[in-house]
Scaffold this motif. Structure first.
Motif, PDB file in Angstrom:
ATOM      1  N   LYS A   1     -46.874   0.981 -46.564  1.00 49.43           N
ATOM      2  CA  LYS A   1     -47.535   2.226 -46.111  1.00 49.43           C
ATOM      3  C   LYS A   1     -48.555   1.891 -44.717  1.00 49.43           C
ATOM      4  CE  LYS A   1     -45.828   5.179 -48.970  1.00 49.43           C
ATOM      5  NZ  LYS A   1     -44.422   5.426 -48.887  1.00 49.43           N
ATOM      6  N   GLU A   2     -49.116   0.581 -44.599  1.00 55.36           N
ATOM      7  CA  GLU A   2     -50.094   0.524 -43.389  1.00 55.36           C
ATOM      8  C   GLU A   2     -49.553  -0.131 -42.363  1.00 55.36           C
ATOM      9  OE1 GLU A   2     -53.499   0.387 -43.907  1.00 55.36           O
ATOM     10  OE2 GLU A   2     -52.890   1.324 -45.858  1.00 55.36           O
ATOM     11  N   PRO A   3     -50.068   0.221 -41.169  1.00 57.72           N
ATOM     12  CA  PRO A   3     -49.505  -0.123 -39.904  1.00 57.72           C
ATOM     13  C   PRO A   3     -49.694  -1.603 -39.867  1.00 57.72           C
ATOM     14  CG  PRO A   3     -51.406   1.270 -39.863  1.00 57.72           C
ATOM     15  CD  PRO A   3     -51.258   1.153 -40.929  1.00 57.72           C
ATOM     16  N   THR A   4     -48.788  -2.361 -39.019  1.00 54.19           N
ATOM     17  CA  THR A   4     -49.110  -3.530 -38.404  1.00 54.19           C
ATOM     18  C   THR A   4     -49.846  -3.561 -37.110  1.00 54.19           C
ATOM     19  OG1 THR A   4     -46.757  -3.906 -39.537  1.00 54.19           O
ATOM     20  CG2 THR A   4     -47.792  -5.774 -37.937  1.00 54.19           C
ATOM     21  N   THR A   5     -50.783  -4.647 -37.009  1.00 51.83           N
ATOM     22  CA  THR A   5     -51.429  -4.784 -35.912  1.00 51.83           C
ATOM     23  C   THR A   5     -50.924  -5.922 -35.000  1.00 51.83           C
ATOM     24  OG1 THR A   5     -53.303  -3.546 -36.834  1.00 51.83           O
ATOM     25  CG2 THR A   5     -53.690  -5.126 -34.807  1.00 51.83           C
ATOM     26  N   ARG A   6     -50.573  -6.002 -33.914  1.00 49.44           N
ATOM     27  CA  ARG A   6     -50.253  -6.956 -33.088  1.00 49.44           C
ATOM     28  C   ARG A   6     -51.013  -6.951 -31.893  1.00 49.44           C
ATOM     29  NH1 ARG A   6     -44.748  -9.021 -33.071  1.00 49.44           N
ATOM     30  NH2 ARG A   6     -45.651 -10.515 -31.932  1.00 49.44           N
ATOM     31  N   LYS A   7     -51.378  -8.175 -31.456  1.00 51.56           N
ATOM     32  CA  LYS A   7     -51.971  -8.311 -30.196  1.00 51.56           C
ATOM     33  C   LYS A   7     -51.199  -8.275 -29.121  1.00 51.56           C
ATOM     34  CE  LYS A   7     -55.608 -11.216 -31.879  1.00 51.56           C
ATOM     35  NZ  LYS A   7     -57.151 -11.834 -31.199  1.00 51.56           N
ATOM     36  N   ALA A   8     -51.727  -7.838 -28.039  1.00 50.08           N
ATOM     37  CA  ALA A   8     -50.778  -7.868 -26.882  1.00 50.08           C
ATOM     38  C   ALA A   8     -51.504  -7.958 -25.184  1.00 50.08           C
ATOM     39  CB  ALA A   8     -50.078  -6.222 -26.767  1.00 50.08           C
ATOM     40  N   LEU A   9     -50.771  -8.054 -24.397  1.00 49.14           N
ATOM     41  CA  LEU A   9     -51.433  -7.892 -23.072  1.00 49.14           C
ATOM     42  C   LEU A   9     -50.839  -6.632 -22.410  1.00 49.14           C
ATOM     43  CD1 LEU A   9     -51.367 -11.672 -21.674  1.00 49.14           C
ATOM     44  CD2 LEU A   9     -53.199 -10.433 -22.520  1.00 49.14           C
ATOM     45  N   LYS A  10     -51.809  -5.945 -21.676  1.00 49.38           N
ATOM     46  CA  LYS A  10     -51.380  -4.680 -21.108  1.00 49.38           C
ATOM     47  C   LYS A  10     -51.629  -5.057 -19.565  1.00 49.38           C
ATOM     48  CE  LYS A  10     -52.746   0.110 -20.716  1.00 49.38           C
ATOM     49  NZ  LYS A  10     -53.775   0.973 -21.328  1.00 49.38           N
ATOM     50  N   ALA A  11     -50.847  -4.658 -18.616  1.00 53.89           N
ATOM     51  CA  ALA A  11     -50.789  -5.009 -17.326  1.00 53.89           C
ATOM     52  C   ALA A  11     -50.467  -3.907 -16.532  1.00 53.89           C
ATOM     53  CB  ALA A  11     -50.328  -6.282 -16.806  1.00 53.89           C
ATOM     54  N   ARG A  12     -51.046  -3.601 -15.436  1.00 56.39           N
ATOM     55  CA  ARG A  12     -50.557  -2.699 -14.699  1.00 56.39           C
ATOM     56  C   ARG A  12     -49.911  -3.327 -13.160  1.00 56.39           C
ATOM     57  NH1 ARG A  12     -53.495   0.796  -9.987  1.00 56.39           N
ATOM     58  NH2 ARG A  12     -52.073   2.647  -9.793  1.00 56.39           N
ATOM     59  N   ILE A  13     -48.744  -3.319 -12.862  1.00 55.56           N
ATOM     60  CA  ILE A  13     -48.133  -4.338 -11.897  1.00 55.56           C
ATOM     61  C   ILE A  13     -47.186  -3.341 -10.848  1.00 55.56           C
ATOM     62  CG2 ILE A  13     -48.182  -6.283 -13.368  1.00 55.56           C
ATOM     63  CD1 ILE A  13     -45.082  -5.823 -13.629  1.00 55.56           C
ATOM     64  N   THR A  14     -46.991  -3.706  -9.847  1.00 60.86           N
ATOM     65  CA  THR A  14     -46.190  -3.068  -9.070  1.00 60.86           C
ATOM     66  C   THR A  14     -44.747  -2.664  -9.335  1.00 60.86           C
ATOM     67  OG1 THR A  14     -45.429  -4.952  -7.525  1.00 60.86           O
ATOM     68  CG2 THR A  14     -47.380  -3.862  -6.960  1.00 60.86           C
ATOM     69  N   GLN A  15     -44.095  -1.861  -9.048  1.00 57.98           N
ATOM     70  CA  GLN A  15     -42.666  -1.560  -9.529  1.00 57.98           C
ATOM     71  C   GLN A  15     -41.738  -2.734  -8.951  1.00 57.98           C
ATOM     72  OE1 GLN A  15     -41.143   1.332 -11.199  1.00 57.98           O
ATOM     73  NE2 GLN A  15     -39.257   0.230 -11.137  1.00 57.98           N
ATOM     74  N   ASP A  16     -42.184  -3.245  -7.909  1.00 59.88           N
ATOM     75  CA  ASP A  16     -41.318  -4.540  -7.167  1.00 59.88           C
ATOM     76  C   ASP A  16     -41.536  -5.528  -8.274  1.00 59.88           C
ATOM     77  OD1 ASP A  16     -40.407  -2.608  -5.132  1.00 59.88           O
ATOM     78  OD2 ASP A  16     -41.850  -3.537  -3.928  1.00 59.88           O
ATOM     79  N   ASP A  17     -42.585  -5.853  -8.558  1.00 62.36           N
ATOM     80  CA  ASP A  17     -42.751  -7.155  -9.621  1.00 62.36           C
ATOM     81  C   ASP A  17     -42.349  -6.883 -10.978  1.00 62.36           C
ATOM     82  OD1 ASP A  17     -44.248  -8.562  -7.696  1.00 62.36           O
ATOM     83  OD2 ASP A  17     -46.154  -7.884  -8.234  1.00 62.36           O
ATOM     84  N   PHE A  18     -42.329  -5.504 -11.332  1.00 61.40           N
ATOM     85  CA  PHE A  18     -41.734  -5.287 -12.549  1.00 61.40           C
ATOM     86  C   PHE A  18     -40.253  -5.614 -12.379  1.00 61.40           C
ATOM     87  CE2 PHE A  18     -39.228  -2.277 -15.334  1.00 61.40           C
ATOM     88  CZ  PHE A  18     -39.656  -2.816 -16.771  1.00 61.40           C
ATOM     89  N   GLU A  19     -39.479  -5.089 -11.483  1.00 61.24           N
ATOM     90  CA  GLU A  19     -38.042  -5.413 -11.280  1.00 61.24           C
ATOM     91  C   GLU A  19     -37.577  -6.871 -11.130  1.00 61.24           C
ATOM     92  OE1 GLU A  19     -37.005  -2.923  -7.945  1.00 61.24           O
ATOM     93  OE2 GLU A  19     -37.457  -1.184  -9.008  1.00 61.24           O
ATOM     94  N   LYS A  20     -38.718  -7.891 -10.766  1.00 53.33           N
ATOM     95  CA  LYS A  20     -38.443  -9.078 -10.614  1.00 53.33           C
ATOM     96  C   LYS A  20     -38.460  -9.896 -12.111  1.00 53.33           C
ATOM     97  CE  LYS A  20     -40.523  -9.465  -6.110  1.00 53.33           C
ATOM     98  NZ  LYS A  20     -41.519 -10.034  -5.182  1.00 53.33           N
ATOM     99  N   ILE A  21     -39.522  -9.150 -12.998  1.00 50.58           N
ATOM    100  CA  ILE A  21     -39.549  -9.817 -14.154  1.00 50.58           C
ATOM    101  C   ILE A  21     -38.583  -9.274 -15.223  1.00 50.58           C
ATOM    102  CG2 ILE A  21     -42.010 -10.824 -13.624  1.00 50.58           C
ATOM    103  CD1 ILE A  21     -43.039  -8.331 -15.679  1.00 50.58           C
ATOM    104  N   TRP A  22     -38.213  -8.120 -15.072  1.00 44.11           N
ATOM    105  CA  TRP A  22     -37.133  -7.612 -15.955  1.00 44.11           C
ATOM    106  C   TRP A  22     -36.409  -8.321 -16.591  1.00 44.11           C
ATOM    107  CZ3 TRP A  22     -36.704  -3.396 -18.935  1.00 44.11           C
ATOM    108  CH2 TRP A  22     -35.596  -3.107 -19.415  1.00 44.11           C
ATOM    109  N   PRO A  23     -35.651  -9.315 -15.970  1.00 44.62           N
ATOM    110  CA  PRO A  23     -34.589 -10.161 -16.613  1.00 44.62           C
ATOM    111  C   PRO A  23     -35.183 -11.201 -17.707  1.00 44.62           C
ATOM    112  CG  PRO A  23     -34.127 -10.450 -14.014  1.00 44.62           C
ATOM    113  CD  PRO A  23     -35.613  -9.596 -14.361  1.00 44.62           C
ATOM    114  N   LEU A  24     -36.883 -11.079 -17.428  1.00 47.56           N
ATOM    115  CA  LEU A  24     -37.430 -11.950 -18.363  1.00 47.56           C
ATOM    116  C   LEU A  24     -38.007 -11.327 -19.873  1.00 47.56           C
ATOM    117  CD1 LEU A  24     -39.880 -13.574 -16.270  1.00 47.56           C
ATOM    118  CD2 LEU A  24     -37.803 -14.536 -16.683  1.00 47.56           C
ATOM    119  N   ALA A  25     -37.589  -9.999 -19.842  1.00 52.08           N
ATOM    120  CA  ALA A  25     -37.773  -9.312 -20.952  1.00 52.08           C
ATOM    121  C   ALA A  25     -37.225  -9.577 -22.187  1.00 52.08           C
ATOM    122  CB  ALA A  25     -37.555  -7.767 -20.638  1.00 52.08           C
ATOM    123  N   GLU A  26     -37.777  -9.187 -23.308  1.00 52.25           N
ATOM    124  CA  GLU A  26     -37.511  -9.660 -24.696  1.00 52.25           C
ATOM    125  C   GLU A  26     -37.105 -11.111 -25.099  1.00 52.25           C
ATOM    126  OE1 GLU A  26     -37.632  -7.284 -26.760  1.00 52.25           O
ATOM    127  OE2 GLU A  26     -37.687  -5.519 -25.304  1.00 52.25           O
TER     128      GLU A  26
END
Length: 119
Positions: free
Chosen positions: A30-55
């Motif tokens: 019943k307890e939530p799981t905690t995961r460390k993460a990095l949060k970044a604000r990037i340009t839409q153009d850069d996101f489209e470039k890294i999309w193939p690297l997802a998952e």
């Protein structure tokens, strides 16, 4: 390894903790799981470039050496951390032409890189 050409995208990333609620009907915890993460604000153009690297998991160098990241893109367990609107900024080029830069907020799951060592 995380591609060197995209390393600057993580320069201003913020380390955060994600609190993932337990999946319904799975396990019994019943307890939530905690995961460390990095949060970044990037340009839409850069996101489209890294999309193939997802998952996929990538090791990092530099200030995050010894860590690995996975871009959250469409995993249903992490839907509240899927890429989201990061706003936009207006600007004027040297030529006087007005432009808009659109941003996306992305999260990367982060974990330690563990190497097996033979004794």
């Amino acid at each position: 390894m995380w591609p060197e050409e995209f390393s600057a995208l993580l320069d201003h990333a913020e380390e955060v903790n994600l609190s993932i609620p337990p999946a319904e009907g799975v396990g019994g915890g019943k307890e939530p799981t905690t995961r460390k993460a990095l949060k970044a604000r990037i340009t839409q153009d850069d996101f489209e470039k890294i999309w193939p690297l997802a998952e996929a998991r990538y090791r990092l160098d530099g200030k995050f050496s010894g860590k690995a990241i996975t871009l959250i893109a469409n995993n249903p367990h992490y839907r509240q951390w899927h890429p989201s609107d990061g706003g936009s900024e207006e600007g004027v080029a040297d030529s006087g032409h007005k432009y808009t830069t659109r941003y996306v907020i992305v999260h990367f799951l982060m974990d330690e890189v563990r190497e097996p060592v033979e004794a």
